[in-house]
Design an enzyme around this catalytic site. Structure first.
Site, mmCIF file in Angstrom:
data_model
loop_
_atom_site.group_PDB
_atom_site.id
_atom_site.type_symbol
_atom_site.label_atom_id
_atom_site.label_comp_id
_atom_site.label_asym_id
_atom_site.label_seq_id
_atom_site.Cartn_x
_atom_site.Cartn_y
_atom_site.Cartn_z
ATOM 1 N N ARG A 64 6.701 6.123 2.223
ATOM 2 C CA ARG A 64 5.542 6.980 2.544
ATOM 3 C C ARG A 64 4.641 6.280 3.581
ATOM 4 O O ARG A 64 4.218 6.886 4.566
ATOM 5 C CB ARG A 64 4.747 7.248 1.269
ATOM 6 C CG ARG A 64 3.440 7.994 1.466
ATOM 7 C CD ARG A 64 2.607 7.944 0.197
ATOM 8 N NE ARG A 64 3.125 8.785 -0.875
ATOM 9 C CZ ARG A 64 2.958 10.100 -0.961
ATOM 10 N NH1 ARG A 64 2.282 10.740 -0.035
ATOM 11 N NH2 ARG A 64 3.454 10.775 -1.972
ATOM 12 N N LEU A 113 0.870 -1.190 0.000
ATOM 13 C CA LEU A 113 0.000 0.000 0.000
ATOM 14 C C LEU A 113 0.896 1.225 0.000
ATOM 15 O O LEU A 113 1.797 1.313 0.819
ATOM 16 C CB LEU A 113 -0.851 0.040 1.274
ATOM 17 C CG LEU A 113 -1.802 -1.132 1.546
ATOM 18 C CD1 LEU A 113 -2.350 -1.031 2.969
ATOM 19 C CD2 LEU A 113 -2.945 -1.144 0.542
ATOM 20 N N HIS A 114 0.668 2.139 -0.919
ATOM 21 C CA HIS A 114 1.487 3.349 -0.867
ATOM 22 C C HIS A 114 0.806 4.583 -1.435
ATOM 23 O O HIS A 114 1.342 5.678 -1.345
ATOM 24 C CB HIS A 114 2.813 3.126 -1.618
ATOM 25 C CG HIS A 114 2.641 3.139 -3.103
ATOM 26 N ND1 HIS A 114 2.204 2.044 -3.800
ATOM 27 C CD2 HIS A 114 2.813 4.119 -4.019
ATOM 28 C CE1 HIS A 114 2.131 2.337 -5.076
ATOM 29 N NE2 HIS A 114 2.485 3.596 -5.247
ATOM 30 N N ARG A 115 -0.387 4.428 -2.030
ATOM 31 C CA ARG A 115 -0.998 5.597 -2.665
ATOM 32 C C ARG A 115 -1.448 6.599 -1.611
ATOM 33 O O ARG A 115 -2.015 6.213 -0.591
ATOM 34 C CB ARG A 115 -2.222 5.191 -3.479
ATOM 35 C CG ARG A 115 -1.825 4.565 -4.746
ATOM 36 C CD ARG A 115 -2.931 4.451 -5.730
ATOM 37 N NE ARG A 115 -2.424 3.650 -6.815
ATOM 38 C CZ ARG A 115 -1.703 4.131 -7.811
ATOM 39 N NH1 ARG A 115 -1.471 5.422 -7.914
ATOM 40 N NH2 ARG A 115 -1.239 3.341 -8.738
#
Ligand code: UD1
Length: 378
Positions: free
Chosen positions: A246, A211-213
């Site tokens: 992030r 997950l990174h968005r």
């Protein structure tokens, strides 16, 4: 023919590798590579160049991390003199990251032709930074290389001329096909960096999570909800979660990061957080996973070709063929749906899918052939 390609972020490297390799086979082509420096550390950049055999960039603009506006502005400022000095016949851009848009803008302002690889993909969600990058890049590109039929349809609807659009397949899958054999020779969890207590074997069955968005991880509420669903899933199957920088920051802010730390699968919540993996190690893990949970675009495509069920934690996808033909299921930001779909997979009801047409490992060859046909020799 001088072809200057601009890359900057992790998924760009996977896409440019087969194009650089293909261009280097042709004596009539002089390929140049510019790295913007959007991603810059070993895990996010250098390891990709090493593993994928991408030649060292001719120029690195070293822009580093900043807000999107600053990143784009700095790339334009630093790329312009390079393009003025080199005067390439065409600038090639891949994907949908800030470096893609900045490269296209700089070239078009200098009257240099632009080719966009992965053109026409649309999520129709203008809150995604990548969607803006896609729409703008396609609007000013001269040659549009689409990876799936929806890309062609979207470009035609936006009024782009049919003779500038080429359905060529998927360069990310070229790289996957080239690398899978090599990836399978590596111990995916045997890296001391990942934790020697893992031993060299991955667990017999596990779910792989990425997950990174910003829309998933920058919203504390959404991240908490997804995390809670993962904890539930983790009770049924161990989870391996390589964490993007992030996301690590956000998990730390919420006090969640520590909860997943080693020893790996003995944790009550079953979630093992590890550092971002190199391309080959990640590909191997992905091919072994029982299923994948992700918000990434490229991973929806890779799992489709690997035949691994993929649960995408997004309301939309710009890659609809992965849903209609592949193994992808959109679960939105609904934790109940995510848990239910995971349960279905664990009962043996996961999607099997098939690889879409032209996702055959030959996309780069088609692109380079088209470049040669479309550009008169200078
Ligand atoms: C970018 C792309 C996204 C792609 C992703 C893959 C845009 C708009 N987004 O998002 O489409 O899926 O790359 O990773 O271009 N950082 C490091 N090391 C690095 C680079 C970044 O630690 O080498 C950290 C920095 O703290 C930075 C943060 O990651 O602030 C985010 O990097 P950024 O370049 O803004 O975009 P991504 O979120 O990686």
């Amino acid at each position: 023919m001088k072809v200057l390609s601009v890359v900057g972020a992790r998924p760009n490297f996977v896409k440019i590798a087969p194009l650089m390799a293909e261009m280097r086979k042709h004596t009539g082509i002089r390929p140049l590579l510019v790295h913007t420096g959007q991603h810059y550390d070993l895990e996010m950049s250098d390891s990709f160049f090493q593993e994928l055999g991408i030649p060292q960039p001719d120029i690195n603009l070293e822009v580093g991390s900043a807000s999107a506006a600053r990143q784009v502005a700095q790339i334009i400022e630093r790329l312009e003199p390079v393009l003025v000095a080199e005067r390439p016949d065409i600038v090639v851009l891949v994907g949908d990251v800030n470096s893609t848009l900045a490269g296209a803008l700089t070239a078009v302002k200098l009257g240099i032709r632009v080719a966009h690889v992965e053109a026409g993909l649309r999520s129709f969600d203008r809150t995604m930074p990548e969607e803006i990058n896609r729409v703008l890049t396609d609007a000013i590109s001269d040659l549009l290389f689409a990876s799936e039929p929806s890309g062609v349809e979207n470009l035609l609807k936006e009024g782009r001329p049919a003779n500038q659009i080429f359905l060529v397949g998927n360069v990310m899958i070229d790289t996957l096909k080239t690398c899978l054999g090599r990836a399978r020779q590596l111990e995916p969890l045997g890296d001391p960096e990942i934790g020697s207590e893992n031993g060299s074997d991955p667990p017999a069955g596990f779910a792989l999570v990425t997950l990174h968005r910003p829309s998933t991880v920058d919203n504390a509420c959404v991240l908490r909800i997804v995390w809670q669903a993962l904890e539930e899933i983790g009770k049924a199957i161990p989870i391996v979660f390589p964490v993007h920088p992030r996301t690590r920051k956000r998990l730390r802010d919420l006090g969640l990061e520590l909860m997943g730390i080693a020893p790996p699968f003995a944790r009550p919540n079953g979630i093992r957080l590890i550092s971002p993996l190199s391309y080959l190690r990640f590909l191997h893990l992905e091919s072994l996973a029982t299923f994948v949970v992700t918000d990434s675009g490229g991973i929806q495509e890779e799992t489709t070709v690997l035949g691994v069920p993929c649960l995408t934690v997004r309301e939309n996808t710009e890659r609809p063929i992965t849903v209609t033909e592949g193994t992808n299921t959109l679960v939105g930001l609904d934790p109940e749906r995510l848990k239910e779909e995971a349960r279905q997979i664990l009962c043996g009801k996961g999607k099997r899918g098939r690889a879409p047409a032209l996702w055959d490992g030959q996309a780069a060859q088609r692109i380079v052939e088209t470049l040669q046909q479309q550009l008169p020799a200078s």
